[in-house]
Design an enzyme around this catalytic site. Sequence first.
Site, mmCIF file in Angstrom:
data_model
loop_
_atom_site.group_PDB
_atom_site.id
_atom_site.type_symbol
_atom_site.label_atom_id
_atom_site.label_comp_id
_atom_site.label_asym_id
_atom_site.label_seq_id
_atom_site.Cartn_x
_atom_site.Cartn_y
_atom_site.Cartn_z
ATOM 1 N N ILE A 46 2.646 12.957 9.648
ATOM 2 C CA ILE A 46 2.842 14.148 10.286
ATOM 3 C C ILE A 46 4.446 14.180 10.604
ATOM 4 O O ILE A 46 4.980 13.531 11.218
ATOM 5 C CB ILE A 46 2.041 13.876 11.765
ATOM 6 C CG1 ILE A 46 0.840 13.627 11.556
ATOM 7 C CG2 ILE A 46 2.337 15.214 12.706
ATOM 8 C CD1 ILE A 46 -0.073 13.282 13.091
ATOM 9 N N GLU A 56 11.023 8.974 9.937
ATOM 10 C CA GLU A 56 9.828 9.701 10.445
ATOM 11 C C GLU A 56 8.561 9.006 10.002
ATOM 12 O O GLU A 56 7.555 9.484 10.897
ATOM 13 C CB GLU A 56 9.840 10.996 9.156
ATOM 14 C CG GLU A 56 8.984 11.906 9.263
ATOM 15 C CD GLU A 56 9.000 12.783 10.823
ATOM 16 O OE1 GLU A 56 9.965 13.552 10.907
ATOM 17 O OE2 GLU A 56 7.901 12.414 11.638
ATOM 18 N N THR A 114 0.881 -1.297 -0.014
ATOM 19 C CA THR A 114 0.071 -0.260 0.180
ATOM 20 C C THR A 114 0.810 1.251 -0.150
ATOM 21 O O THR A 114 0.836 2.103 -0.851
ATOM 22 C CB THR A 114 -0.916 -0.126 1.229
ATOM 23 O OG1 THR A 114 -1.660 -1.224 1.234
ATOM 24 C CG2 THR A 114 -2.036 1.075 1.108
ATOM 25 N N LYS A 174 7.923 0.465 12.465
ATOM 26 C CA LYS A 174 7.843 0.874 13.788
ATOM 27 C C LYS A 174 8.171 -0.417 14.608
ATOM 28 O O LYS A 174 8.900 -0.144 15.738
ATOM 29 C CB LYS A 174 6.682 1.624 14.181
ATOM 30 C CG LYS A 174 5.361 0.823 13.972
ATOM 31 C CD LYS A 174 4.186 1.597 13.822
ATOM 32 C CE LYS A 174 3.018 0.984 13.515
ATOM 33 N NZ LYS A 174 2.940 0.676 12.046
ATOM 34 N N LYS A 195 5.227 3.072 18.946
ATOM 35 C CA LYS A 195 5.586 4.341 18.401
ATOM 36 C C LYS A 195 5.919 5.190 19.688
ATOM 37 O O LYS A 195 7.077 6.189 19.439
ATOM 38 C CB LYS A 195 4.266 5.310 17.772
ATOM 39 C CG LYS A 195 3.933 4.512 16.428
ATOM 40 C CD LYS A 195 2.376 4.900 16.061
ATOM 41 C CE LYS A 195 2.218 4.367 14.532
ATOM 42 N NZ LYS A 195 0.644 4.278 14.278
ATOM 43 N N VAL A 250 6.275 7.054 13.004
ATOM 44 C CA VAL A 250 5.361 7.625 14.261
ATOM 45 C C VAL A 250 4.597 8.820 13.390
ATOM 46 O O VAL A 250 5.219 9.700 12.904
ATOM 47 C CB VAL A 250 6.372 8.271 15.172
ATOM 48 C CG1 VAL A 250 5.460 8.872 16.416
ATOM 49 C CG2 VAL A 250 7.272 7.407 15.911
ATOM 50 N N GLY A 280 -12.624 -0.428 5.939
ATOM 51 C CA GLY A 280 -11.298 -0.681 5.685
ATOM 52 C C GLY A 280 -10.357 0.265 6.798
ATOM 53 O O GLY A 280 -9.349 0.391 6.590
#
Lengths: 429, 429
Positions: A138, A131, A15, A107, A207, A134, A189
């Site tokens: 963002i 990056e 994905t 993670k 995280k 987590v 989903g």
Amino acid sequence: MSKSEINIGLIGFGTIGAGVVEIFNKNQDILSKKCGKPVHLRKVADLDITTDRGVKIDESILTTDVNDVLENDDIDIVIELVGGYEPAKTFVLKAMENGKHVVSANKALIAKHWEELISTADENNVRFSFEASVGGGIPVLQPLNECLSANRFEAIYGIMNGTANYILTKMSEEGLKFEDVLKEAQDKGYAEADPTFDIEGHDTAQKLIVLTKLGFGEYVPQEKFHVEGITKITPEDIEFAKNELDYVIKLLGIAKQTNDGLEIRVHPTFIKKDHLLASVNDVFNAIYLIGDFVGPVMLYGQGAGRMATASAVVGDCLDIIFNESKRISYGPVESQVKSMKNIDDVVSKYYISLTTVDEPGVLQTITGTLNKNGISIESITQKTNIDSESVPIIIVTHETEEKNIQQAIQKINELKEVEGESKLIRILE
Amino acid sequence: MSKSEINIGLIGFGTIGAGVVEIFNKNQDILSKKCGKPVHLRKVADLDITTDRGVKIDESILTTDVNDVLENDDIDIVIELVGGYEPAKTFVLKAMENGKHVVSANKALIAKHWEELISTADENNVRFSFEASVGGGIPVLQPLNECLSANRFEAIYGIMNGTANYILTKMSEEGLKFEDVLKEAQDKGYAEADPTFDIEGHDTAQKLIVLTKLGFGEYVPQEKFHVEGITKITPEDIEFAKNELDYVIKLLGIAKQTNDGLEIRVHPTFIKKDHLLASVNDVFNAIYLIGDFVGPVMLYGQGAGRMATASAVVGDCLDIIFNESKRISYGPVESQVKSMKNIDDVVSKYYISLTTVDEPGVLQTITGTLNKNGISIESITQKTNIDSESVPIIIVTHETEEKNIQQAIQKINELKEVEGESKLIRILE
């Protein structure tokens, strides 16, 4: 980077991998302009290269042989999107040993093998960026570790799991039961067929391990802290807290520096309606942190999803291109945290929900048990239930130590007047 | 940086300068640990070095001669906190020409002299960092320009002025008049003795210029866009919008990419109560942006103040130490934006507030005027006022072009039944 063009190899065409391909398709001009040189996605490796991922891709860059990426002298940066522990770990280490910078969104791998991954990157003089691990898209780790690095952090809280936040938001907005919202989320989903990892807090815990290392310089493995999910929360808890107490419920990962050491925990938490985290709804995530100079900062956005996560992955590639030689100390690489507060010693306000038989003196027995354990009560509500002989009781305590509350709850559960198990939800002040 | 220790020189020992000194006093250990080498504040230059700033400082580093910083071969990074255009600009350019990296919080200087500052830094192969110039302590520019650099931005909105946000928050919470809250803010030190710069939107405009350059690659000088302050907002506007329309008012800087070019503007804006920006209150700031891959992201924190701004200034110094050779293209350095949408062509919903005499047919005349200018009405409210012959009318329009609304308002103001000037507030959907 001093090379005149940059070549990137991707392992894992799932994905998020497809999202990365889409960024290169759509925003190639921005990437090359920002970097001042061409940036190419040169190889994409996956065992399955025939399934249509819904993105346009030059078939000549597809390969089933991971060594076309790992052993390819033209590749400067390897993106690992395989997920899980193995073979992801082998791929990442081999890429580093071959002098390639690595970007990963994994993670689980980072939270578990922090020491080995960081040391291997250092030894091979390559960068390791994560990056996307987590908060999805963002910007969290770079702001925390660079922009805010003049600060000593007091606390880092976060809503870090979109599935859990979606479920709690829907339960709160529509008064629905956990099971019903979970089913709806699975149909849409937003939740996995096996949602354990998200709803039991493990994803948040992984995280939080990464955030704790970056924010406080300490590596704390998951078995060292309390992790609790959201499966026991009822619409009644949410309704009562919202209407009577002005609280909203969120699954939080919490890391706090206290005089008695680091305090780390993951659990459903009541927070005040006017706290900015209370307005973070649906699948959105937010990291809220407090630094000694900057004060409170919140970073908000989509914590998962193909497009947002791919944004962070490609952002990491650009960061490596901008700053190939960047070296930030993450503090000592140690597998044991030096000073940590046990969950028993955590101080919090508590919400207690329990059911008793409708008999005189029950309330007195319960408040007596709380008092005996040194717990003072902020409010107590006994609901009358005309259709039943059971009486729901809601108690909000003042701040007390977790061990006091646990002892009291055990005693209360043993009372013959109390039906079933009492429920405890921590309150963040 | 390859040197074994780093020396920093500070010019301007004012409020933020004292905050920087305090960070070096308190968090020296963190700075040196993160950088892996000692980082010293070596010189602090100001014309006044005798006034007590309330921080401990080694007097031997104080100097009244700015050349002790600018011409000092030991100094690697110069922090400019003089503010304003001159002599700040001369100092910054001289520092760059002398091979020193520069950190600045001076939004006025950067917004006005972008081209010259960036070119001079490039020519002298030094870094120029200015995170503190937008959003104070909030990590904004680095996230926008690096973490999110794989995105094409659709829009960047922001609450970028703490004074204005404090005044609007208090007006909204307590139903107070603009003048009364301003006076209270001045008494508390939240507003300057001359608050023009903050309340008229100029401060927001300067920050928006920097954000627009970084987010959209275009430099737009302030005279090219519409800037409007908050002085005409009344408690009645706020009250009505809150209770009848579910809107909250904020002073926003808005930059949007549209098919007809960039759209840039600063003005008081009604936003829906459930928009996350609506929960940003008091002196807090937040930047809300939408990228094509990451979706919406919000960055929130203290947009001003000694401690928070100093956090961003020192964060920039560390970023330079981590990545001395970082080179990010800010896009072509041009003083003219290529394609920009005029405010007349902006499409928005509008809130119109006006007062008429109490005569039959007035409402029909007004709605007729709006219709003639192609404006369709979403709602109209006429309030009866038993103590007066004046009738307040509030209209909310559907989306329309600004030029239509301006023409209609001019016609409406000319009507003999209308008292005074009509007021217009734009609504963000």
